[in-house]
Structures are given as C-alpha cells and as structure tokens.
Design a protein around this motif. Structure first.
Motif, PDB file in Angstrom:
ATOM      1  N   GLY A  38       0.998  -1.383  -0.054  1.00 25.12           N
ATOM      2  CA  GLY A  38       0.147  -0.259   0.504  1.00 25.12           C
ATOM      3  C   GLY A  38       1.232   1.400  -0.037  1.00 25.12           C
ATOM      4  O   GLY A  38       0.238   2.233   0.094  1.00 25.12           O
ATOM      5  N   ASP A  39       2.384   1.491  -0.081  1.00 29.56           N
ATOM      6  CA  ASP A  39       3.092   2.404   0.066  1.00 29.56           C
ATOM      7  C   ASP A  39       2.738   3.405  -1.304  1.00 29.56           C
ATOM      8  O   ASP A  39       2.621   2.541  -2.346  1.00 29.56           O
ATOM      9  N   LYS A  40       3.456   4.255  -1.678  1.00 32.55           N
ATOM     10  CA  LYS A  40       3.457   5.195  -2.605  1.00 32.55           C
ATOM     11  C   LYS A  40       4.541   4.902  -3.743  1.00 32.55           C
ATOM     12  O   LYS A  40       3.445   4.373  -4.867  1.00 32.55           O
ATOM     13  N   PHE A  41       5.715   3.261  -3.840  1.00 35.83           N
ATOM     14  CA  PHE A  41       6.279   2.962  -5.067  1.00 35.83           C
ATOM     15  C   PHE A  41       4.997   1.486  -4.622  1.00 35.83           C
ATOM     16  O   PHE A  41       5.142   1.364  -5.701  1.00 35.83           O
ATOM     17  N   GLY A  42       4.900   0.900  -4.380  1.00 34.93           N
ATOM     18  CA  GLY A  42       3.750  -0.254  -4.546  1.00 34.93           C
ATOM     19  C   GLY A  42       2.694   0.099  -5.111  1.00 34.93           C
ATOM     20  O   GLY A  42       2.361  -0.519  -6.320  1.00 34.93           O
ATOM     21  N   LEU A  43       1.867   1.465  -4.859  1.00 40.37           N
ATOM     22  CA  LEU A  43       0.955   1.892  -5.611  1.00 40.37           C
ATOM     23  C   LEU A  43       1.183   2.267  -7.117  1.00 40.37           C
ATOM     24  O   LEU A  43       0.408   1.818  -8.400  1.00 40.37           O
ATOM     25  N   ARG A  44       2.781   2.960  -7.389  1.00 39.85           N
ATOM     26  CA  ARG A  44       2.654   3.019  -8.197  1.00 39.85           C
ATOM     27  C   ARG A  44       3.584   1.551  -9.131  1.00 39.85           C
ATOM     28  O   ARG A  44       3.482   1.829 -10.340  1.00 39.85           O
ATOM     29  N   ALA A  45       4.378   1.286  -8.525  1.00 38.77           N
ATOM     30  CA  ALA A  45       5.177  -0.114  -9.577  1.00 38.77           C
ATOM     31  C   ALA A  45       3.323  -1.365  -9.928  1.00 38.77           C
ATOM     32  O   ALA A  45       3.130  -1.162 -11.382  1.00 38.77           O
ATOM     33  N   GLU A  46       2.421  -0.973  -9.023  1.00 42.50           N
ATOM     34  CA  GLU A  46       1.258  -1.578  -9.350  1.00 42.50           C
ATOM     35  C   GLU A  46       0.058  -1.213 -11.011  1.00 42.50           C
ATOM     36  O   GLU A  46       0.165  -1.674 -12.208  1.00 42.50           O
ATOM     37  N   ALA A  47       0.432  -0.099 -10.918  1.00 41.07           N
ATOM     38  CA  ALA A  47      -0.586   1.485 -11.843  1.00 41.07           C
ATOM     39  C   ALA A  47       0.787   0.735 -13.282  1.00 41.07           C
ATOM     40  O   ALA A  47       0.399   0.733 -14.577  1.00 41.07           O
ATOM     41  N   PHE A  48       1.937   0.411 -13.114  1.00 45.24           N
ATOM     42  CA  PHE A  48       3.147   0.723 -13.906  1.00 45.24           C
ATOM     43  C   PHE A  48       2.782  -0.898 -14.658  1.00 45.24           C
ATOM     44  O   PHE A  48       2.037  -0.603 -15.396  1.00 45.24           O
ATOM     45  N   ALA A  49       2.814  -1.938 -13.994  1.00 47.16           N
ATOM     46  CA  ALA A  49       2.710  -3.435 -14.653  1.00 47.16           C
ATOM     47  C   ALA A  49       1.177  -3.281 -15.565  1.00 47.16           C
ATOM     48  O   ALA A  49       1.024  -3.808 -16.219  1.00 47.16           O
ATOM     49  N   ARG A  50       0.383  -2.474 -14.593  1.00 47.00           N
ATOM     50  CA  ARG A  50      -1.412  -2.947 -14.691  1.00 47.00           C
ATOM     51  C   ARG A  50      -1.639  -2.847 -16.682  1.00 47.00           C
ATOM     52  O   ARG A  50      -2.031  -2.880 -17.225  1.00 47.00           O
ATOM     53  N   PHE A  51      -0.823  -1.125 -16.818  1.00 47.13           N
ATOM     54  CA  PHE A  51      -0.530  -0.200 -17.190  1.00 47.13           C
ATOM     55  C   PHE A  51       0.387  -0.983 -19.062  1.00 47.13           C
ATOM     56  O   PHE A  51      -0.235  -0.586 -20.595  1.00 47.13           O
ATOM     57  N   GLN A  99      13.095  -1.706 -20.794  1.00 47.88           N
ATOM     58  CA  GLN A  99      11.769  -2.289 -20.896  1.00 47.88           C
ATOM     59  C   GLN A  99      11.527  -3.234 -20.672  1.00 47.88           C
ATOM     60  O   GLN A  99      10.555  -3.506 -19.737  1.00 47.88           O
ATOM     61  N   ALA A 100      12.155  -4.977 -20.802  1.00 43.60           N
ATOM     62  CA  ALA A 100      12.248  -5.790 -20.579  1.00 43.60           C
ATOM     63  C   ALA A 100      12.134  -6.038 -19.685  1.00 43.60           C
ATOM     64  O   ALA A 100      11.957  -6.748 -18.931  1.00 43.60           O
ATOM     65  N   ALA A 101      13.494  -5.927 -18.937  1.00 43.35           N
ATOM     66  CA  ALA A 101      14.036  -6.304 -18.026  1.00 43.35           C
ATOM     67  C   ALA A 101      13.177  -5.962 -16.770  1.00 43.35           C
ATOM     68  O   ALA A 101      13.621  -6.325 -15.506  1.00 43.35           O
ATOM     69  N   TYR A 102      12.260  -4.143 -17.238  1.00 45.50           N
ATOM     70  CA  TYR A 102      11.672  -3.719 -15.731  1.00 45.50           C
ATOM     71  C   TYR A 102      10.050  -4.494 -15.717  1.00 45.50           C
ATOM     72  O   TYR A 102       9.345  -4.446 -14.958  1.00 45.50           O
ATOM     73  N   ALA A 103       9.540  -4.347 -16.885  1.00 43.61           N
ATOM     74  CA  ALA A 103       8.328  -4.994 -16.884  1.00 43.61           C
ATOM     75  C   ALA A 103       8.539  -6.644 -16.423  1.00 43.61           C
ATOM     76  O   ALA A 103       7.611  -6.546 -15.798  1.00 43.61           O
ATOM     77  N   ALA A 104       9.409  -7.539 -17.403  1.00 50.12           N
ATOM     78  CA  ALA A 104       8.747  -8.661 -16.384  1.00 50.12           C
ATOM     79  C   ALA A 104       8.622  -9.263 -15.508  1.00 50.12           C
ATOM     80  O   ALA A 104       8.435  -9.492 -14.685  1.00 50.12           O
ATOM     81  N   PRO A 105       9.673  -8.401 -14.391  1.00 51.11           N
ATOM     82  CA  PRO A 105      10.091  -8.956 -12.954  1.00 51.11           C
ATOM     83  C   PRO A 105       8.453  -8.364 -12.345  1.00 51.11           C
ATOM     84  O   PRO A 105       7.928  -8.554 -11.429  1.00 51.11           O
ATOM     85  N   LEU A 106       7.857  -7.278 -12.731  1.00 56.21           N
ATOM     86  CA  LEU A 106       7.444  -6.245 -12.001  1.00 56.21           C
ATOM     87  C   LEU A 106       5.703  -7.251 -12.265  1.00 56.21           C
ATOM     88  O   LEU A 106       4.614  -7.379 -11.595  1.00 56.21           O
ATOM     89  N   ILE A 107       5.402  -8.222 -13.885  1.00 55.58           N
ATOM     90  CA  ILE A 107       4.325  -8.677 -14.377  1.00 55.58           C
ATOM     91  C   ILE A 107       4.328  -9.462 -13.273  1.00 55.58           C
ATOM     92  O   ILE A 107       3.651 -10.115 -12.892  1.00 55.58           O
ATOM     93  N   LEU A 108       5.585 -10.564 -12.898  1.00 53.03           N
ATOM     94  CA  LEU A 108       5.808 -11.946 -12.594  1.00 53.03           C
ATOM     95  C   LEU A 108       5.261 -11.718 -11.331  1.00 53.03           C
ATOM     96  O   LEU A 108       4.363 -11.882 -10.384  1.00 53.03           O
TER      97      LEU A 108
END
Length: 168
Positions: free
Chosen positions: A29-42, A85-94
């Motif tokens: 629920g922290d600021k980083f978590g919310l932004r990371a989730e929004a980024f992964a969903r996008f 992009q793939a280096a950041y996207a893959a871990p976030l999506i996983l």
C-alpha cells in the motif's frame, strides 16, 4: 408477558475477507507499491501497445528518412530500449501475477469459509424448523383433543339443560 429477544448484532458480510485485506494491493500500500502496480497494469493495456507501436514507428521512420541521426540502422539504441523495458516489465508482471495468485487463493479460502458458515447456519435453521414443526404438531393435536372435549362437554351440558327443563 414475554420479553422480546434482544436484536441480533449486525452481520459483517466481509468477515471472512477482512483477514486478507493486506493483500489488496499487488505491491503493497505504499507509494512505490501503488506506482509499481499501476505501471505493471499499464503494460497489458491496448493503450500501451498502441503508444509503443507509434513511438517505434516514428523512431524507425525518423532515422531511416534522415530526420534524426541518433539511432541509425540496425537500431541498436532501440534494441537497448526494448531490453531495458523488458528487464523492468518482466519482474513487475511476475510479481503482480504472484500477488494476484495469493489474493485469489485468499479469496477462495474466505469464500469456502463463508459457504461453510452458511451451511452450518442452514443446518441449525433446519433443526430449529423441525423442532418448531414438532411443537406445532403437538399444539395442533392438543387443540384437536380440546375441541373434541369441548364438543363432548357441550353435548353433555345441552343434554343436562334439556333434562332440567323437562323436570320443571
């Protein structure tokens, strides 16, 4: 006079899900978590795919036609951008998928407990209904018996009154 039963406490319909509220956000629920989730969903949206396609097309066209000279064919900088992009996207999506699986499991467990509670309540209610039906049957039998007794007494009283009138 019978005192009325106290009102039942309000039912918390989410009582089985409350223990899993900490799983509500995929990255916390922290600021980083919310932004990371929004980024992964996008990453999975049609808007992202369209924007990425437009940017790549403009990048290639600008460099092939000579409008820009920052990444000439074979577009090594573009490949580097895709790799980054793939280096950041893959871990976030996983991570998002793992957390979603945890949330799904928690909700399934809560739903199972809820169904079990409903089944137990239904069983108790069925037992109460059977007891009330038994009591109703007893009362109906008592009422029938009393009605028969009243009818007998009425006939006897009527006969007794007729005898008294005939004696007079």
């Amino acid at each position: 006079m019978e005192t009325p039963a106290p009102p039942a406490p309000p039912v918390d319909h989410l009582r089985f899900h409350r223990q899993h509220e900490h799983l509500a956000k995929a990255f916390g629920g922290d600021k980083f978590g919310l932004r990371a989730e929004a980024f992964a969903r996008f990453f999975g949206t049609p808007l992202f795919l369209v924007l990425q396609s437009v940017i790549v097309t403009l990048w290639v066209v600008a460099n092939v036609l000579g409008f820009a000279h920052f990444d000439l064919y074979p577009f090594i900088l573009l490949n580097l951008a895709f790799s980054l992009q793939a280096a950041y996207a893959a871990p976030l999506i996983l991570l998002a998928q793992t957390r979603q699986a945890e949330r799904d499991k928690a909700h399934a467990d809560a739903d199972a407990k809820h169904r079990e509670a409903i089944a137990l309540g239904s069983a108790r209610q069925s037992a109460q209904m059977l007891e009330l039906l038994r009591q109703n049957t007893e009362l109906t039998e008592m009422t029938r018996s009393m009605a028969a007794r009243i009818e007998t007494l009425t006939v006897e009283l009527h006969a007794h009154i007729l005898q008294d009138k005939q004696r007079q």
